[in-house]
Motif scaffolding. Structure first.
Motif, mmCIF file in Angstrom:
data_model
loop_
_atom_site.group_PDB
_atom_site.id
_atom_site.type_symbol
_atom_site.label_atom_id
_atom_site.label_comp_id
_atom_site.label_asym_id
_atom_site.label_seq_id
_atom_site.Cartn_x
_atom_site.Cartn_y
_atom_site.Cartn_z
ATOM 1 N N HIS A 354 0.811 -1.216 0.000
ATOM 2 C CA HIS A 354 0.000 0.000 0.000
ATOM 3 C C HIS A 354 0.851 1.275 0.000
ATOM 4 O O HIS A 354 0.363 2.345 0.348
ATOM 5 C CB HIS A 354 -0.955 -0.025 1.200
ATOM 6 N N THR A 355 2.113 1.158 -0.388
ATOM 7 C CA THR A 355 2.991 2.323 -0.450
ATOM 8 C C THR A 355 3.559 2.478 -1.855
ATOM 9 O O THR A 355 4.758 2.323 -2.076
ATOM 10 C CB THR A 355 4.146 2.200 0.575
ATOM 11 N N PRO A 356 2.712 2.785 -2.841
ATOM 12 C CA PRO A 356 3.270 3.025 -4.173
ATOM 13 C C PRO A 356 4.215 4.224 -4.107
ATOM 14 O O PRO A 356 3.981 5.157 -3.332
ATOM 15 C CB PRO A 356 2.039 3.323 -5.024
ATOM 16 N N GLU A 357 5.237 4.168 -4.932
ATOM 17 C CA GLU A 357 6.241 5.226 -4.896
ATOM 18 C C GLU A 357 5.626 6.601 -5.144
ATOM 19 O O GLU A 357 6.135 7.614 -4.645
ATOM 20 C CB GLU A 357 7.307 4.903 -5.948
ATOM 21 N N ALA A 358 4.528 6.668 -5.876
ATOM 22 C CA ALA A 358 3.913 7.963 -6.191
ATOM 23 C C ALA A 358 3.476 8.709 -4.927
ATOM 24 O O ALA A 358 3.415 9.947 -4.919
ATOM 25 C CB ALA A 358 2.720 7.765 -7.133
ATOM 26 N N ILE A 359 3.188 7.966 -3.863
ATOM 27 C CA ILE A 359 2.880 8.631 -2.582
ATOM 28 C C ILE A 359 4.097 9.436 -2.114
ATOM 29 O O ILE A 359 3.980 10.574 -1.660
ATOM 30 C CB ILE A 359 2.467 7.578 -1.517
ATOM 31 N N GLY A 360 5.261 8.815 -2.233
ATOM 32 C CA GLY A 360 6.494 9.499 -1.840
ATOM 33 C C GLY A 360 6.855 10.640 -2.766
ATOM 34 O O GLY A 360 7.512 11.604 -2.362
ATOM 35 N N ASP A 361 6.424 10.549 -4.009
ATOM 36 C CA ASP A 361 6.691 11.640 -4.948
ATOM 37 C C ASP A 361 5.983 12.923 -4.533
ATOM 38 O O ASP A 361 6.441 14.024 -4.847
ATOM 39 C CB ASP A 361 6.195 11.267 -6.351
ATOM 40 N N TYR A 362 4.847 12.760 -3.881
ATOM 41 C CA TYR A 362 3.999 13.935 -3.647
ATOM 42 C C TYR A 362 3.740 14.271 -2.182
ATOM 43 O O TYR A 362 4.024 15.371 -1.741
ATOM 44 C CB TYR A 362 2.656 13.729 -4.371
ATOM 45 N N VAL A 363 3.147 13.339 -1.465
ATOM 46 C CA VAL A 363 2.570 13.726 -0.179
ATOM 47 C C VAL A 363 3.039 12.895 1.008
ATOM 48 O O VAL A 363 2.520 13.062 2.122
ATOM 49 C CB VAL A 363 1.013 13.660 -0.245
ATOM 50 N N GLY A 364 4.025 11.990 0.792
ATOM 51 C CA GLY A 364 4.499 11.180 1.912
ATOM 52 C C GLY A 364 5.128 12.066 2.979
ATOM 53 O O GLY A 364 4.907 11.903 4.167
ATOM 54 N N GLY A 365 5.929 13.022 2.504
ATOM 55 C CA GLY A 365 6.625 13.917 3.425
ATOM 56 C C GLY A 365 8.133 13.817 3.265
ATOM 57 O O GLY A 365 8.850 14.796 3.429
ATOM 58 N N SER A 366 8.630 12.621 2.928
ATOM 59 C CA SER A 366 10.054 12.468 2.655
ATOM 60 C C SER A 366 10.372 13.128 1.319
ATOM 61 O O SER A 366 9.472 13.485 0.557
ATOM 62 C CB SER A 366 10.412 10.978 2.633
ATOM 63 N N ASN A 367 11.649 13.297 1.028
ATOM 64 C CA ASN A 367 12.033 14.055 -0.162
ATOM 65 C C ASN A 367 12.052 13.175 -1.407
ATOM 66 O O ASN A 367 12.485 12.024 -1.345
ATOM 67 C CB ASN A 367 13.399 14.703 0.041
ATOM 68 N N HIS A 368 11.593 13.712 -2.525
ATOM 69 C CA HIS A 368 11.640 12.908 -3.755
ATOM 70 C C HIS A 368 12.879 13.206 -4.600
ATOM 71 O O HIS A 368 13.055 12.602 -5.661
ATOM 72 C CB HIS A 368 10.329 13.023 -4.561
ATOM 73 N N VAL A 369 13.720 14.107 -4.144
ATOM 74 C CA VAL A 369 15.003 14.336 -4.836
ATOM 75 C C VAL A 369 15.983 13.316 -4.276
ATOM 76 O O VAL A 369 16.440 13.440 -3.140
ATOM 77 C CB VAL A 369 15.517 15.764 -4.628
ATOM 78 N N LEU A 370 16.281 12.311 -5.073
ATOM 79 C CA LEU A 370 16.996 11.141 -4.581
ATOM 80 C C LEU A 370 18.146 10.780 -5.513
ATOM 81 O O LEU A 370 18.126 11.140 -6.698
ATOM 82 C CB LEU A 370 16.017 9.963 -4.485
ATOM 83 N N PRO A 371 19.131 10.064 -4.997
ATOM 84 C CA PRO A 371 20.295 9.724 -5.829
ATOM 85 C C PRO A 371 19.955 8.718 -6.941
ATOM 86 O O PRO A 371 19.380 7.669 -6.662
ATOM 87 C CB PRO A 371 21.292 9.134 -4.836
ATOM 88 N N THR A 372 20.323 9.043 -8.155
ATOM 89 C CA THR A 372 20.045 8.194 -9.314
ATOM 90 C C THR A 372 21.326 7.518 -9.804
ATOM 91 O O THR A 372 22.417 7.797 -9.305
ATOM 92 C CB THR A 372 19.476 9.035 -10.476
ATOM 93 N N ALA A 373 21.150 6.662 -10.807
ATOM 94 C CA ALA A 373 22.296 6.073 -11.519
ATOM 95 C C ALA A 373 23.296 5.428 -10.574
ATOM 96 O O ALA A 373 24.495 5.642 -10.684
ATOM 97 C CB ALA A 373 22.989 7.126 -12.401
ATOM 98 N N ARG A 374 22.802 4.669 -9.620
ATOM 99 C CA ARG A 374 23.634 3.918 -8.676
ATOM 100 C C ARG A 374 24.357 4.791 -7.663
ATOM 101 O O ARG A 374 25.187 4.300 -6.886
ATOM 102 C CB ARG A 374 24.654 3.029 -9.419
ATOM 103 N N SER A 375 24.043 6.087 -7.625
ATOM 104 C CA SER A 375 24.773 6.931 -6.682
ATOM 105 C C SER A 375 24.254 6.783 -5.246
ATOM 106 O O SER A 375 24.838 7.356 -4.327
ATOM 107 C CB SER A 375 24.792 8.392 -7.138
#
Lengths: 431, 431
Positions: A354-375
């Motif tokens: 029940h935690t699709p990533e889209a919740i985190g993209d918008y209204v979860g509260g945690s940040n959606h700016v996250l490390p990409t490309a294995r970083s």
């Protein structure tokens, strides 16, 4: 079709290594072009910025029209649907609550010798927030960058956003308004990054630049790094879903496509121990693609970079997940918490069905700016820490200097740095 | 002679701005050369690494002799003076005690809706530590980089250090030994950075590279940034001393010279409200230079980049100190703590007359790897945080998804990301 890998096949290690090493971004060398623009803005300021904007955004501005006026921001807010504004407000409030918990604590202690030690955190004085124009203009990203800066206590927060052909997304301005950003310039590209870093007559320079952008923006950020701070070089987004036989194929397929629709270079990966689920998910993806508005992008991403990896048992996924080091990791297994605790490299973890990533993209509260490309192997998502810095503190009295000084003098001499040694010896009458 | 600036003179702002903007490093464009080396090592691995080592360090190695053996490390430890080893051990223990306090705490909480949120810190799996050869081979820097990595829990810590003409500083190896570093390769320059980032047959790649180096090393770090993490791009060192009439001119002069002796590009600055002290310090610098072994370097630094800035009263120093954003800030005034609390930008603060910066370089316990070239405006000294990363955690149940889902769906649609919206709607039977 996405790639299918089987952990138990003889050539798995080799194929998995090749999969990890595959580049998802065109490596067109934009650095020279970005450098020319950055150097020009550094040298000629507003004039170069305005020329570049006329050229790339097809928009003729003068110094007085660079800044988005308060009236324009107000009009944009009024133009937004009330339900959308409410959702943005909910997002802002939840992001703020989460990020307030990240505020670091100062430390001050006295050690057994009587030496006073510690550190102190202060906010960065000014930060620049890059917001892409066009299709990637996401109001949610404005909040994800602006709110942590505000929570940290950054007093001057500047936003730049290109307005190709004069068009600005009202939702982006509304998000800026809700995030407390009032200084906004309608410029983008390498020229906007250069203006933020070097300053122009109209745009005072900032100390740090954050926010995503295209390849020119990324190249410009890399070039000005050192002169100012930068957050990270963001690449295309990715999700890794780990699921067992209890997983819902439709939900998983929807989550894989939510990632794939971002960008044809995005990447969606499923690892499962269930052959039944793997097949069902693949079918569900195809079915859902048929009615998806951004089907062209999503299906290109899924076909070119998607992957389904089969394992014999779920214990096998830990090293694979750590090697992938996904920006987003969804775990839909019987005991998602237990599995998450074993995985070390991930930008963000989303636990349970029940935690699709889209919740985190918008209204979860945690940040959606996250490390990409294995970083995620070596870096973290955006946080309040990115807008603060730490000053270390040291205080000795005469007794403490007497206790520690001789050892420091020994090391200074051993390193051939006699003035170091002397600076202590003079105080101790030892020189 | 160092520059003399007077806060009360009519052209002060202009002269101070020029002083801040002055470059202290030759901007020779080494990037192209570094890029060629990095690309070559990425492509040809050990063969390229060995060729570059033969060329730049005049040292012929093969793959089997790249690594410094346990016997060599042991012999180096035995070759060191016992008093120096004792001082290094004291330094190591104090650095460890200080940095243990930096270990970040995980967070997990449930919000009023029942959403579980938080974050978790984990150590970076592997880190590479660059150690310069030649005159800048400082054993203290080995400890300052290795100890925080060990405290963070980095399981694989690799050191690279060039050995020009085959020469290795035994103290550097001894410091590595004391810091718990056992995997050491005798390579340096851009080729060593490339080997750490891309890996070769002999050197497995690392996730992050830290440590100072020359212009080629800095350029190579900038190039591999993204593929791996890097700490910072370090520039020449600097100190700002703020003193009032109670300051001891001899001690201050010694501290200014301790900075100046590092490098002819180092910078030492005094700000004071006492004309008497300013003159006495200038005289003391000249007197002490006469007997300083590294007088040539120190006097070049002092003459070219040194500065004495006069202010009418000490309250005036706060904006100046924040603009300078010194790597090291010494405060020797009647109430150093009160003044330090007002200054926002500094890598490290040393309080009172009995805390010469050299104590912090060696045995204070705080880290001596600090932001240079005004980057204390936006960055911090090296810490345990540099060797850890944070994974955010989000967990909703059906009730929480029902509460938050509609707002997220609204934002997904507003951003044109229908698959985002659908991934929630499917779960809520809303699509």
């Amino acid at each position: 079709m996405p790639v299918r890998l089987d952990r138990s096949s003889a050539d798995f290690d080799q194929r998995f290594a090749a999969f990890l090493a595959a580049k998802r971004e065109a490596s067109a060398d934009v650095e020279a072009a970005a450098r020319a623009i950055v150097d020009d803005v550094a040298k000629r300021g507003d004039a170069a910025l305005l020329e570049a904007t006329a050229k790339f955004d097809r928009l003729r501005l003068d110094a007085s029209s660079l800044r988005v006026s308060a009236a324009e921001i107000e009009a944009a807010v009024k133009a937004c649907e009330p339900a959308t504004l409410d959702a943005l407000e909910l997002a802002r409030d939840r992001i703020e609550t989460y990020h307030r918990r990240q505020l670091p604590k100062d430390e001050r202690f006295t050690d057994p010798l009587g030496v006073e030690l510690g550190w102190r955190y202060t906010a960065i004085e000014s930060a620049g927030l890059y917001v892409p124009g066009g299709t990637a203009a996401y109001p949610s990203s404005v909040l994800m960058n602006a709110v942590p800066a505000k929570v940290a206590g950054v007093s001057r927060l500047v936003m730049v956003v290109p307005s190709p052909d004069g068009k600005l997304n009202p939702l982006v301005l509304a998000a800026a308004y809700l995030g407390g950003v009032t200084e906004i310039y309608r410029v983008g590209g390498a020229q906007a990054v250069a203006a933020l870093a070097h300053g122009t007559a109209t745009i005072a320079p900032v100390a740090k630049i954050v926010g995503p952008g295209n390849a020119y923006v990324a190249a410009a950020k890399r070039l000005v790094f050192g002169k100012v701070g930068i957050d990270m070089i963001a690449g295309p987004s990715e999700v890794l879903v780990i699921a067992d036989d209890t997983g819902n194929a439709d939900w998983i397929a929807a989550d894989l496509l939510a990632q794939a629709e971002h960008d044809s270079s995005a990447q969606s990966i499923l690892i499962t121990d269930s052959a039944r689920l793997a097949t069902d998910v693949e079918k569900a993806v195809e079915a859902q693609l048929k009615t998806l508005p951004r089907a062209a992008i999503a299906s290109a991403s899924w076909a070119d970079f998607g992957a389904v990896i089969m394992v014999k048992n779920l214990g096998d996924v830990v090293p694979l997940a750590d090697a992938i080091a996904a920006e987003h990791l969804e775990i839909m297994t019987v005991d998602p918490d237990a599995l998450a605790a074993k995985i070390r490299n991930a930008g963000a973890v989303f636990l349970g069905p029940h935690t699709p990533e889209a919740i985190g993209d918008y209204v979860g509260g945690s940040n959606h700016v996250l490390p990409t490309a294995r970083s995620a192997r070596f870096s973290s998502g955006l946080s309040v820490h990115d807008f603060m810095k730490r000053t270390s503190i040291l205080k000795c009295g005469p007794d403490q200097l007497r206790a520690l000084g001789p050892a420091a003098m020994t090391l200074g001499k051993a390193e051939g740095l006699d003035a170091h040694s002397r600076s202590i010896g003079l105080r101790l009458n030892l020189s």
